[in-house]
Design an enzyme around this catalytic site. Structure first.
Site, PDB file in Angstrom:
ATOM      1  N   PHE A   1       2.370  13.426  20.293  1.00 36.62           N
ATOM      2  CA  PHE A   1       3.504  13.358  19.374  1.00 36.62           C
ATOM      3  C   PHE A   1       4.024  11.934  19.182  1.00 36.62           C
ATOM      4  O   PHE A   1       5.149  11.743  18.729  1.00 36.62           O
ATOM      5  CB  PHE A   1       4.646  14.283  19.829  1.00 36.62           C
ATOM      6  CG  PHE A   1       4.198  15.694  20.064  1.00 36.62           C
ATOM      7  CD1 PHE A   1       3.906  16.529  19.009  1.00 36.62           C
ATOM      8  CD2 PHE A   1       4.040  16.176  21.353  1.00 36.62           C
ATOM      9  CE1 PHE A   1       3.475  17.832  19.231  1.00 36.62           C
ATOM     10  CE2 PHE A   1       3.613  17.476  21.583  1.00 36.62           C
ATOM     11  CZ  PHE A   1       3.327  18.306  20.512  1.00 36.62           C
ATOM     12  N   SER A   2       3.205  10.944  19.514  1.00 35.34           N
ATOM     13  CA  SER A   2       3.601   9.551  19.287  1.00 35.34           C
ATOM     14  C   SER A   2       3.098   9.029  17.948  1.00 35.34           C
ATOM     15  O   SER A   2       3.403   7.891  17.578  1.00 35.34           O
ATOM     16  CB  SER A   2       3.081   8.656  20.424  1.00 35.34           C
ATOM     17  OG  SER A   2       1.659   8.668  20.467  1.00 35.34           O
TER      18      SER A   2
ATOM     19  N   GLU B   1      -9.158  12.078  18.592  1.00 35.86           N
ATOM     20  CA  GLU B   1      -9.146  12.835  19.852  1.00 35.86           C
ATOM     21  C   GLU B   1     -10.264  12.379  20.789  1.00 35.86           C
ATOM     22  O   GLU B   1     -11.006  13.180  21.367  1.00 35.86           O
ATOM     23  CB  GLU B   1      -9.250  14.342  19.584  1.00 35.86           C
ATOM     24  CG  GLU B   1      -8.095  14.908  18.785  1.00 35.86           C
ATOM     25  CD  GLU B   1      -6.767  14.879  19.536  1.00 35.86           C
ATOM     26  OE1 GLU B   1      -6.766  14.533  20.735  1.00 35.86           O
ATOM     27  OE2 GLU B   1      -5.737  15.194  18.926  1.00 35.86           O
TER      28      GLU B   1
ATOM     29  N   CYS C   1      15.582  13.722  27.223  1.00 35.52           N
ATOM     30  CA  CYS C   1      16.668  12.741  27.322  1.00 35.52           C
ATOM     31  C   CYS C   1      16.734  11.760  26.159  1.00 35.52           C
ATOM     32  O   CYS C   1      17.696  11.002  26.049  1.00 35.52           O
ATOM     33  CB  CYS C   1      16.555  11.969  28.630  1.00 35.52           C
ATOM     34  SG  CYS C   1      15.117  10.859  28.695  1.00 35.52           S
TER      35      CYS C   1
ATOM     36  N   THR D   1      -2.697  10.094  15.544  1.00 35.92           N
ATOM     37  CA  THR D   1      -3.546  10.512  14.427  1.00 35.92           C
ATOM     38  C   THR D   1      -2.927  10.100  13.103  1.00 35.92           C
ATOM     39  O   THR D   1      -3.642   9.716  12.166  1.00 35.92           O
ATOM     40  CB  THR D   1      -3.771  12.034  14.460  1.00 35.92           C
ATOM     41  OG1 THR D   1      -4.416  12.390  15.689  1.00 35.92           O
ATOM     42  CG2 THR D   1      -4.654  12.481  13.301  1.00 35.92           C
TER      43      THR D   1
END
Length: 225
Positions: free
Chosen positions: A18-19, A122, A181, A22
């Site tokens: 999720f950074s 991937e 957080c 892709t």
């Protein structure tokens, strides 16, 4: 911008899930496409989250890809596929008689390699044989763009990304946002039935947001009991 050279090179885009790895890979491919460069995209057979022949990001963008085995010598199918593309796109020009050439009526082959950019998504699902394949491609003059996470859900190095980062000319390590957080996230938190995974669970389990979260070092949890 990357330096313009007459040789190939390797780019690695890595970071936690999720950074945007892709998404960044697809952005670079779109730029190359706009520039008129030809592109070949590959993905491991184990990853079918967005379709068997599609590279996709979590935000919905996609690109057609060729599926290759992710283990052993079969990874060299990437080079075999490129060789077929090169052969299929090689054109010949029939010279006209009397056109002033030294070879009237002859056939002149063009040196069109047909592919400028090779993308591999991937990469963490491939064996370490991928490192040799990427080095061979770069030595052949291709721009090689690789994306994948460099850590397992345990926070350990996830081969072959660390080796690829060592031999690459360019490395970009992206961060997500910790779901707990809000700090920069560098770890992959695996969840099983909404609980942190056990440290002895299998390393590779293909999933999306229902099985993983991005977390920072402090919020990353492994079950040991």
């Amino acid at each position: 911008m990357r330096a313009i050279t007459n040789s190939g090179w390797i780019e690695v885009v890595t970071g936690s899930m999720f950074s945007g790895k892709t998404e960044e890979l697809l952005r670079r491919l779109r730029r190359a496409e706009i520039a008129g460069q030809s592109i070949a995209v590959f993905k491991p057979a184990v990853d079918d989250r967005y379709g068997e022949t599609t590279v996709g990001s979590h935000v919905g963008r996609q690109w057609e890809a060729a599926v290759v085995p992710n283990e052993g010598e079969d990874i060299w199918n990437i080079k075999h596929e490129l060789s077929k593309k090169k052969q299929n796109h090689r054109t010949t020009t029939q010279c006209r008689s009397g056109d002033g050439t030294n070879n009237p009526g002859g056939v002149i082959p063009s040196n069109d390699d047909s592919v400028d950019v090779v993308a591999i998504d991937e990469a963490n699902f491939f064996s370490t044989e991928l490192v040799s394949v990427c080095e061979s491609l770069a030595n052949d003059g291709y721009r090689v763009v690789v994306s994948g996470t460099d850590q397992t859900y345990r926070g350990e190095p996830f081969e072959p990304l660390p080796q690829l980062m060592a031999v690459a000319e360019y490395v970009d390590k992206l961060q997500a946002i910790c779901t707990q957080c809000g700090e920069p996230a560098t770890r992959n938190q695996r969840l099983v039935d909404d609980s942190p995974a056990h440290i002895d669970d299998p390393t590779i389990v293909v999933g999306a947001d229902e099985t993983y979260e991005a977390r920072c070092r402090n919020c990353h949890i492994l079950r040991h009991e």
